[in-house]
Motif scaffolding. Structure first.
Motif, mmCIF file in Angstrom:
data_model
loop_
_atom_site.group_PDB
_atom_site.id
_atom_site.type_symbol
_atom_site.label_atom_id
_atom_site.label_comp_id
_atom_site.label_asym_id
_atom_site.label_seq_id
_atom_site.Cartn_x
_atom_site.Cartn_y
_atom_site.Cartn_z
ATOM 1 N N GLU A 5 86.363 -17.232 -4.822
ATOM 2 C CA GLU A 5 87.470 -18.123 -4.487
ATOM 3 C C GLU A 5 88.807 -17.534 -4.926
ATOM 4 O O GLU A 5 89.815 -17.673 -4.225
ATOM 5 C CB GLU A 5 87.241 -19.502 -5.100
ATOM 6 N N ASN A 6 88.819 -16.844 -6.077
ATOM 7 C CA ASN A 6 90.050 -16.204 -6.526
ATOM 8 C C ASN A 6 90.443 -15.061 -5.599
ATOM 9 O O ASN A 6 91.621 -14.909 -5.266
ATOM 10 C CB ASN A 6 89.910 -15.700 -7.958
ATOM 11 N N LEU A 7 89.471 -14.256 -5.180
ATOM 12 C CA LEU A 7 89.756 -13.178 -4.228
ATOM 13 C C LEU A 7 90.405 -13.738 -2.964
ATOM 14 O O LEU A 7 91.387 -13.188 -2.462
ATOM 15 C CB LEU A 7 88.467 -12.449 -3.837
ATOM 16 N N ILE A 8 89.845 -14.811 -2.472
ATOM 17 C CA ILE A 8 90.335 -15.412 -1.234
ATOM 18 C C ILE A 8 91.736 -15.987 -1.434
ATOM 19 O O ILE A 8 92.654 -15.676 -0.678
ATOM 20 C CB ILE A 8 89.351 -16.489 -0.731
ATOM 21 N N SER A 9 91.903 -16.802 -2.463
ATOM 22 C CA SER A 9 93.208 -17.464 -2.642
ATOM 23 C C SER A 9 94.309 -16.476 -3.021
ATOM 24 O O SER A 9 95.468 -16.686 -2.674
ATOM 25 C CB SER A 9 93.116 -18.582 -3.676
ATOM 26 N N SER A 10 93.943 -15.383 -3.679
ATOM 27 C CA SER A 10 94.948 -14.396 -4.084
ATOM 28 C C SER A 10 95.347 -13.446 -2.950
ATOM 29 O O SER A 10 96.375 -12.782 -3.051
ATOM 30 C CB SER A 10 94.418 -13.557 -5.249
ATOM 31 N N ASN A 11 94.541 -13.397 -1.908
ATOM 32 C CA ASN A 11 94.776 -12.383 -0.881
ATOM 33 C C ASN A 11 94.980 -12.930 0.523
ATOM 34 O O ASN A 11 95.086 -12.147 1.467
ATOM 35 C CB ASN A 11 93.621 -11.381 -0.891
ATOM 36 N N LEU A 12 95.036 -14.240 0.658
ATOM 37 C CA LEU A 12 95.345 -14.830 1.953
ATOM 38 C C LEU A 12 96.659 -15.596 1.850
ATOM 39 O O LEU A 12 96.950 -16.214 0.831
ATOM 40 C CB LEU A 12 94.242 -15.793 2.410
ATOM 41 N N ASP A 13 97.426 -15.534 2.914
ATOM 42 C CA ASP A 13 98.671 -16.285 2.985
ATOM 43 C C ASP A 13 98.384 -17.712 3.449
ATOM 44 O O ASP A 13 97.307 -18.005 3.971
ATOM 45 C CB ASP A 13 99.634 -15.630 3.981
ATOM 46 N N GLU A 14 99.366 -18.572 3.306
ATOM 47 C CA GLU A 14 99.212 -19.959 3.730
ATOM 48 C C GLU A 14 98.837 -20.054 5.207
ATOM 49 O O GLU A 14 98.026 -20.891 5.594
ATOM 50 C CB GLU A 14 100.503 -20.735 3.458
ATOM 51 N N CYS A 15 99.392 -19.189 6.029
ATOM 52 C CA CYS A 15 99.077 -19.236 7.464
ATOM 53 C C CYS A 15 97.598 -18.922 7.726
ATOM 54 O O CYS A 15 97.051 -19.320 8.750
ATOM 55 C CB CYS A 15 99.982 -18.306 8.259
ATOM 56 N N ASP A 16 96.946 -18.219 6.788
ATOM 57 C CA ASP A 16 95.516 -17.926 6.927
ATOM 58 C C ASP A 16 94.653 -19.097 6.468
ATOM 59 O O ASP A 16 93.522 -19.248 6.921
ATOM 60 C CB ASP A 16 95.130 -16.709 6.085
ATOM 61 N N THR A 17 95.171 -19.886 5.547
ATOM 62 C CA THR A 17 94.364 -20.954 4.957
ATOM 63 C C THR A 17 94.539 -22.298 5.651
ATOM 64 O O THR A 17 93.708 -23.176 5.492
ATOM 65 C CB THR A 17 94.683 -21.120 3.463
ATOM 66 N N LEU A 18 95.636 -22.437 6.410
ATOM 67 C CA LEU A 18 95.874 -23.693 7.130
ATOM 68 C C LEU A 18 95.474 -23.560 8.593
ATOM 69 O O LEU A 18 95.619 -22.495 9.190
ATOM 70 C CB LEU A 18 97.349 -24.089 7.044
ATOM 71 N N ILE A 19 95.006 -24.638 9.165
ATOM 72 C CA ILE A 19 94.639 -24.642 10.580
ATOM 73 C C ILE A 19 95.896 -24.636 11.441
ATOM 74 O O ILE A 19 95.970 -23.925 12.439
ATOM 75 C CB ILE A 19 93.749 -25.866 10.896
ATOM 76 N N GLN A 20 96.883 -25.438 11.057
ATOM 77 C CA GLN A 20 98.179 -25.487 11.737
ATOM 78 C C GLN A 20 99.261 -25.299 10.681
ATOM 79 O O GLN A 20 99.019 -25.527 9.497
ATOM 80 C CB GLN A 20 98.419 -26.847 12.390
ATOM 81 N N SER A 21 100.444 -24.939 11.130
ATOM 82 C CA SER A 21 101.551 -24.870 10.176
ATOM 83 C C SER A 21 101.747 -26.256 9.580
ATOM 84 O O SER A 21 101.444 -27.271 10.217
ATOM 85 C CB SER A 21 102.840 -24.405 10.865
ATOM 86 N N ASP A 22 102.235 -26.287 8.362
ATOM 87 C CA ASP A 22 102.444 -27.570 7.687
ATOM 88 C C ASP A 22 103.379 -28.462 8.500
ATOM 89 O O ASP A 22 103.159 -29.672 8.617
ATOM 90 C CB ASP A 22 103.000 -27.329 6.283
ATOM 91 N N LYS A 23 104.403 -27.857 9.101
ATOM 92 C CA LYS A 23 105.365 -28.622 9.907
ATOM 93 C C LYS A 23 104.667 -29.303 11.088
ATOM 94 O O LYS A 23 104.886 -30.490 11.346
ATOM 95 C CB LYS A 23 106.472 -27.692 10.401
ATOM 96 N N ASN A 24 103.830 -28.564 11.810
ATOM 97 C CA ASN A 24 103.103 -29.146 12.942
ATOM 98 C C ASN A 24 102.116 -30.214 12.489
ATOM 99 O O ASN A 24 101.957 -31.251 13.135
ATOM 100 C CB ASN A 24 102.367 -28.075 13.734
ATOM 101 N N PHE A 25 101.434 -29.950 11.376
ATOM 102 C CA PHE A 25 100.428 -30.904 10.916
ATOM 103 C C PHE A 25 101.057 -32.218 10.475
ATOM 104 O O PHE A 25 100.444 -33.281 10.619
ATOM 105 C CB PHE A 25 99.586 -30.316 9.785
ATOM 106 N N GLN A 26 102.276 -32.173 9.954
ATOM 107 C CA GLN A 26 102.933 -33.405 9.488
ATOM 108 C C GLN A 26 103.077 -34.415 10.624
ATOM 109 O O GLN A 26 103.013 -35.626 10.400
ATOM 110 C CB GLN A 26 104.285 -33.097 8.849
ATOM 111 N N LYS A 27 103.239 -33.933 11.857
ATOM 112 C CA LYS A 27 103.327 -34.836 13.013
ATOM 113 C C LYS A 27 101.996 -35.579 13.189
ATOM 114 O O LYS A 27 101.974 -36.792 13.399
ATOM 115 C CB LYS A 27 103.675 -34.050 14.278
ATOM 116 N N HIS A 28 100.894 -34.836 13.112
ATOM 117 C CA HIS A 28 99.569 -35.453 13.240
ATOM 118 C C HIS A 28 99.299 -36.392 12.067
ATOM 119 O O HIS A 28 98.737 -37.472 12.238
ATOM 120 C CB HIS A 28 98.477 -34.386 13.299
ATOM 121 N N ARG A 29 99.692 -35.956 10.895
ATOM 122 C CA ARG A 29 99.456 -36.749 9.687
ATOM 123 C C ARG A 29 100.169 -38.096 9.790
ATOM 124 O O ARG A 29 99.612 -39.128 9.404
ATOM 125 C CB ARG A 29 99.932 -35.969 8.467
ATOM 126 N N SER A 30 101.356 -38.083 10.332
ATOM 127 C CA SER A 30 102.121 -39.320 10.493
ATOM 128 C C SER A 30 101.390 -40.288 11.417
ATOM 129 O O SER A 30 101.275 -41.486 11.127
ATOM 130 C CB SER A 30 103.515 -39.000 11.034
#
Length: 158
Positions: A5-30
Motif C-alpha cells: 500500500e505504501n508503494l502504491i500511495s507513494s508512487n501514484l498521482d491523484e489522477c491515478d487513484t481517482l476514477i474522475q477528477s475531484d472537480k467532476n466528481f463533486q457534480k455527481h456527489r451533489s
C-alpha cells in the motif's frame, strides 16, 4: 500489505487513484447527496437525519476511489513489474483477507493454510516490485507456490 500500500500511495498521482477528477466528481456527489437526503426525509423514524446525511456524505468520496487492485495494476504496468502467474483472483482473495483482518481483526475462515497462500501472493508481488526497482535479474528465493528458486524476471513460456 502495508509495504504494498505504501508503494502504491507513494508512487501514484491523484489522477491515478481517482476514477474522475475531484472537480467532476463533486457534480455527481451533489446529485447523490440530494437523492440520499430525499430518501432520509421519507424515513421519519431516523432520529438524527442530519447526522445520518453527514455520515453518508463523507462516504460518498469513496465512490470515486479506484480499488487497491486497480491501483496495483496501474503501478505494475507503469513500472513494468512482471506479474506472471499471479492472476487477479489470487490478488483479490488476498486483498479480501486483508480487508477482513483490518476491519474486523479476524481472518474469516480461520484456515491458516489459506492465509499463508494470501501472504505468499502479496510477498511475491512486493518482491517483484522491489526487484524491478533495483533492476535485478537472476535467481531469487520465492515462497509463491512453495519455497523454490525462481528466475527474475519470470521466464515466459510460449
Amino acid at each position: 500489505m502495508t509495504v504494498l500500500e505504501n508503494l502504491i500511495s507513494s508512487n501514484l498521482d491523484e489522477c491515478d487513484t481517482l476514477i474522475q477528477s475531484d472537480k467532476n466528481f463533486q457534480k455527481h456527489r451533489s446529485v447523490l447527496r440530494k437523492v440520499i437526503k430525499a430518501c432520509i426525509d421519507k424515513r421519519p423514524e431516523d432520529n438524527d437525519q442530519n447526522a445520518t446525511l453527514k455520515d453518508m456524505n463523507e462516504k460518498l468520496a469513496d465512490l470515486n476511489r479506484r480499488s487497491l487492485l486497480q491501483k496495483l495494476k496501474i503501478l505494475a504496468d507503469r513500472w513494468q513489474v512482471p506479474l506472471d502467474g499471479i492472476n487477479d483472483e489470487k490478488l483479490q482473495d488476498a486483498i479480501k483477507a486483508r480487508n477482513s483482518i483490518v476491519h474486523t481483526g479476524q481472518y474469516p475462515n480461520h484456515n491458516e493454510s489459506k492465509l499463508w497462500v494470501h501472504f505468499t501472493v502479496i510477498h511475491e508481488v512486493v518482491t517483484r516490485f522491489l526487484l524491478t526497482a533495483l533492476g535485478y535479474q537472476g535467481k531469487y528465493l520465492s515462497h509463491f507456490g512453495g519455497l523454490h528458486d525462481a528466475d527474475f524476471p519470470p521466464l515466459k513460456i510460449s
